[in-house]
Design a protein around this motif. Structure first.
Motif, PDB file in Angstrom:
ATOM      1  N   VAL A 100      -6.221   4.210  -0.004  1.00  0.00           N
ATOM      2  CA  VAL A 100      -5.118   5.059  -0.450  1.00  0.00           C
ATOM      3  C   VAL A 100      -5.625   6.039  -1.510  1.00  0.00           C
ATOM      4  CG1 VAL A 100      -2.874   5.061  -1.622  1.00  0.00           C
ATOM      5  CG2 VAL A 100      -3.377   3.318   0.116  1.00  0.00           C
ATOM      6  N   ASP A 101      -6.485   5.550  -2.399  1.00  0.00           N
ATOM      7  CA  ASP A 101      -7.091   6.442  -3.405  1.00  0.00           C
ATOM      8  C   ASP A 101      -7.856   7.570  -2.711  1.00  0.00           C
ATOM      9  OD1 ASP A 101      -6.087   4.962  -5.509  1.00  0.00           O
ATOM     10  OD2 ASP A 101      -7.883   3.714  -5.713  1.00  0.00           O
ATOM     11  N   ALA A 102      -8.595   7.211  -1.676  1.00  0.00           N
ATOM     12  CA  ALA A 102      -9.376   8.232  -0.954  1.00  0.00           C
ATOM     13  C   ALA A 102      -8.448   9.274  -0.335  1.00  0.00           C
ATOM     14  CB  ALA A 102     -10.224   7.567   0.129  1.00  0.00           C
ATOM     15  N   ARG A 131       2.804  13.137   6.244  1.00  0.00           N
ATOM     16  CA  ARG A 131       3.369  11.835   6.589  1.00  0.00           C
ATOM     17  C   ARG A 131       2.244  10.808   6.672  1.00  0.00           C
ATOM     18  NH1 ARG A 131       3.199   8.944  11.117  1.00  0.00           N
ATOM     19  NH2 ARG A 131       4.874   7.503  11.645  1.00  0.00           N
ATOM     20  N   VAL A 132       2.461   9.703   5.987  1.00  0.00           N
ATOM     21  CA  VAL A 132       1.465   8.635   5.951  1.00  0.00           C
ATOM     22  C   VAL A 132       2.108   7.354   6.461  1.00  0.00           C
ATOM     23  CG1 VAL A 132       0.074   7.188   4.415  1.00  0.00           C
ATOM     24  CG2 VAL A 132       0.249   9.655   4.000  1.00  0.00           C
ATOM     25  N   ALA A 133       1.554   6.801   7.532  1.00  0.00           N
ATOM     26  CA  ALA A 133       2.003   5.488   8.000  1.00  0.00           C
ATOM     27  C   ALA A 133       0.855   4.515   7.753  1.00  0.00           C
ATOM     28  CB  ALA A 133       2.344   5.537   9.482  1.00  0.00           C
ATOM     29  N   ILE A 134       1.170   3.385   7.164  1.00  0.00           N
ATOM     30  CA  ILE A 134       0.134   2.384   6.918  1.00  0.00           C
ATOM     31  C   ILE A 134       0.346   1.238   7.899  1.00  0.00           C
ATOM     32  CG2 ILE A 134      -0.914   0.844   5.214  1.00  0.00           C
ATOM     33  CD1 ILE A 134      -0.052   3.041   3.139  1.00  0.00           C
ATOM     34  N   ASN A 135      -0.382   1.352   9.001  1.00  0.00           N
ATOM     35  CA  ASN A 135      -0.180   0.473  10.149  1.00  0.00           C
ATOM     36  C   ASN A 135      -1.483  -0.278  10.433  1.00  0.00           C
ATOM     37  OD1 ASN A 135       0.769   1.092  13.659  1.00  0.00           O
ATOM     38  ND2 ASN A 135       1.165  -0.659  12.354  1.00  0.00           N
ATOM     39  N   MET A 151       0.828  -1.213   0.000  1.00  0.00           N
ATOM     40  CA  MET A 151       0.000   0.000   0.000  1.00  0.00           C
ATOM     41  C   MET A 151       0.859   1.259   0.000  1.00  0.00           C
ATOM     42  SD  MET A 151      -2.995  -0.844  -0.502  1.00  0.00           S
ATOM     43  CE  MET A 151      -2.371  -2.239  -1.390  1.00  0.00           C
ATOM     44  N   ALA A 152       1.997   1.227   0.730  1.00  0.00           N
ATOM     45  CA  ALA A 152       2.884   2.400   0.741  1.00  0.00           C
ATOM     46  C   ALA A 152       3.492   2.596  -0.647  1.00  0.00           C
ATOM     47  CB  ALA A 152       3.974   2.225   1.788  1.00  0.00           C
ATOM     48  N   ASP A 173     -12.266  12.922   6.446  1.00  0.00           N
ATOM     49  CA  ASP A 173     -12.458  11.567   5.919  1.00  0.00           C
ATOM     50  C   ASP A 173     -11.176  10.735   5.912  1.00  0.00           C
ATOM     51  OD1 ASP A 173     -11.561  13.280   4.031  1.00  0.00           O
ATOM     52  OD2 ASP A 173     -13.049  12.786   2.488  1.00  0.00           O
ATOM     53  N   VAL A 174     -10.032  11.364   6.096  1.00  0.00           N
ATOM     54  CA  VAL A 174      -8.792  10.619   6.329  1.00  0.00           C
ATOM     55  C   VAL A 174      -8.028  11.343   7.445  1.00  0.00           C
ATOM     56  CG1 VAL A 174      -8.602   9.958   3.890  1.00  0.00           C
ATOM     57  CG2 VAL A 174      -7.292  11.902   4.737  1.00  0.00           C
TER      58      VAL A 174
END
Ligand SMILES: *Cc1c(COP(=O)(O)O)cnc(C)c1O
Length: 483
Positions: free
Chosen positions: A468-470, A455-459, A386-387, A440-441
């Motif tokens: 991710v699109d959203a 910064r985006v962490a996908i945890n 996803m990252a 919404d995010v």
């Protein structure tokens, strides 16, 4: 009003009856988190925390209390970390078995602090530590009669403990007795500017002083500059300091940068220093085919911080310090007390900074048994996918710019302003606020090398492409409103 005697509050049958109608609502917070907002923060909580009331004098019936938790906490002041569009701080969606483990541990109330406070719990905790070392390919302590590390309440305490081991090993154990105030021992510690703030807290708490932490600049991708590091060490030696430890980042909190660990290990060895790796968030990625190469040199670490309450998907309360030589734990943390008899079996109170501790590792024991390494690998690689997908989307958008290619599921990027006389940092700060406002995010902002990046962490193991699109849509729409 409550008609029942206080004794009924101690009745398990009453508790089971009271909880039954709420069970689905409570479990749905984790089972179907998308049905709730990502974040709510009612001003009323702020007001009540400013003026806390007195302790309740009389009993309130349990259903009323459960009702209050559901209607108040969940509805009005709730960080929904389980939501697949939550991209903020490390806040995992807990695996169901780990919550089961927490519940059982609390119910049985065993403590792995000492063998006699929970023989099975202590033995299973030793096993769980050994599994973790194996999980990341760190065989260091294999064969020792002592456990290969300690569990802590989190990465901060693990880092503080690591620097205490380093201090005692390099400056000599007499600092345990005499303290560091003599003035002759000017021990210095080195880490990148991207390291975690718990290191300067550790320096403070260990009496070494925050100024003795040398923050070394990084390259544009957030990795420590090795030459700047060795220059600083040589300078300090010339000025009468004693370099004590290098801390390598195995996944910096903000950028996910992984320092060149093998080089840091060599420099530590050359100067007789301790080599600690802070992998609180991401060292769990160290021994998988897709990510292994980045972590070369990890096996040479004297100690490693790893937070199961981040990418092993436990709810908060479990950090860990793994060590190459467990005797260091006992020489740094053993204590005497006349009311405390020594046991020849494992007593974790004599191996770390904490006393009585919850058996929080039961959740991890269950998860490692139930998922196995393969199960974890697919969750972790799913996050990495996803990252990398996010990085692709950022690269494809003309108005967005990537900080660095994500080697881990942490990805920083920024938006480019429509014209060049706009300050790019102020612009991204405003953009971040606008995205959070939309609601919404959820994501955070950071400032590597002094520049603002989203910064985006996908945890979250249920975050998919659509989420991710959203995120991208939300950023682009917020950008459009900024003009
Ligand atoms: C999160 C984190 C810590 C601190 O861990 P806590 O569990 O919050 O105490 C330390 N180092 C790094 C790199 C982290 O990401």
């Amino acid at each position: 009003m409550n008609e029942k005697s206080p004794a009924s509050s101690m009745d398990w049958d009453d508790l089971i009856d009271a909880v039954r109608p709420y069970l689905d609502t409570l479990i749905d917070t984790q089972r179907t988190p998308s049905t709730r907002p990502v974040f709510t923060d009612d001003e009323a909580f702020h007001e009540s925390s400013q003026a806390p009331g007195p302790v309740p004098e009389v009993s309130t019936p349990l259903p009323d209390l459960l009702d209050e938790i559901v209607s108040s906490v969940l509805a009005r002041g709730y960080l929904n970390g389980a939501h697949p569009r939550y991209f903020g701080y490390f806040h995992p969606r807990p695996l169901p078995v780990t919550v089961l483990g927490d519940s059982i541990a609390s119910l049985l109330n065993q403590s792995p602090a000492a063998w006699r406070m929970g023989p099975a719990a202590t033995s299973m905790e030793v096993q769980t530590l050994a599994w973790l070392a194996d999980f990341i390919g760190y065989p260091g302590a294999a064969g020792s009669a002592l456990p290969p590390g300690i569990f802590t309440s989190g990465g901060t305490i693990a880092n503080i403990s690591a620097l205490k081991l380093a201090r005692d090993a390099v400056l000599g154990e007499e600092v345990r007795e005499n303290g560091i105030s003599g003035g002759s021992l000017r021990g210095t510690v080195y880490a990148s500017a991207e390291s975690h703030y718990s290191l300067s807290r550790a320096m403070d708490m260990l009496g070494m002083g925050r100024r003795s932490l040398r923050l070394v600049p990084t390259d544009p991708t957030g990795r420590i500059l090795v030459e700047a590091l060795t220059d600083r060490i040589r300078d300090d030696l010339r000025n009468g300091h004693r370099p004590v430890a290098i801390v390598g980042m195995a996944g910096a909190t903000a950028t996910g940068a992984i320092d060149p660990l093998a080089e840091l290990a060599e420099i530590s060895a050359e100067y007789g220093m301790w080599f600690h790796v802070d992998g609180a968030a991401a060292v769990v990625f160290a021994d998988f085919q897709r990510t292994r190469a980045e972590f070369a040199g990890l096996a040479m670490a004297d100690s490693i911080t790893l937070d199961p309450h981040k990418w092993l998907f436990l709810s908060y309360g479990l950090g860990c310090l793994l060590v190459r030589d467990p005797n260091r734990l006992s020489s740094s943390f053993s204590d005497q007390a006349h009311y405390w008899s020594h046991d020849s079996r494992t007593d974790f109170v004599h191996l770390g900074p904490e006393g009585a501790r919850p058996w929080k590792s039961l959740g991890l024991w269950l998860a490692l048994r139930h998922l196995g390494r393969d199960g974890y690998e697919s969750l972790l690689m799913g996050n990495l996918d996803m990252a990398q997908y996010l990085a692709e989307r950022v690269r494809a958008a003309d108005c967005l710019e990537l900080f660095a290619d994500p080697a881990l599921p942490i990805c920083c990027f920024r938006a480019l302003p429509p014209n060049s006389d706009v300050d790019i940092n102020a612009y991204n700060t405003a953009l971040h606020s606008a995205v959070i406002e939309r609601g919404d995010v959820h994501l955070t902002i950071c400032h590597p090398n002094g520049e603002a990046y989203l910064r985006v962490a996908i945890n979250n193991y249920t975050t998919r492409r659509e989420h991710v699109d959203a995120l991208i849509e939300s950023v682009l729409r917020a950008r459009a409103t900024l003009g």
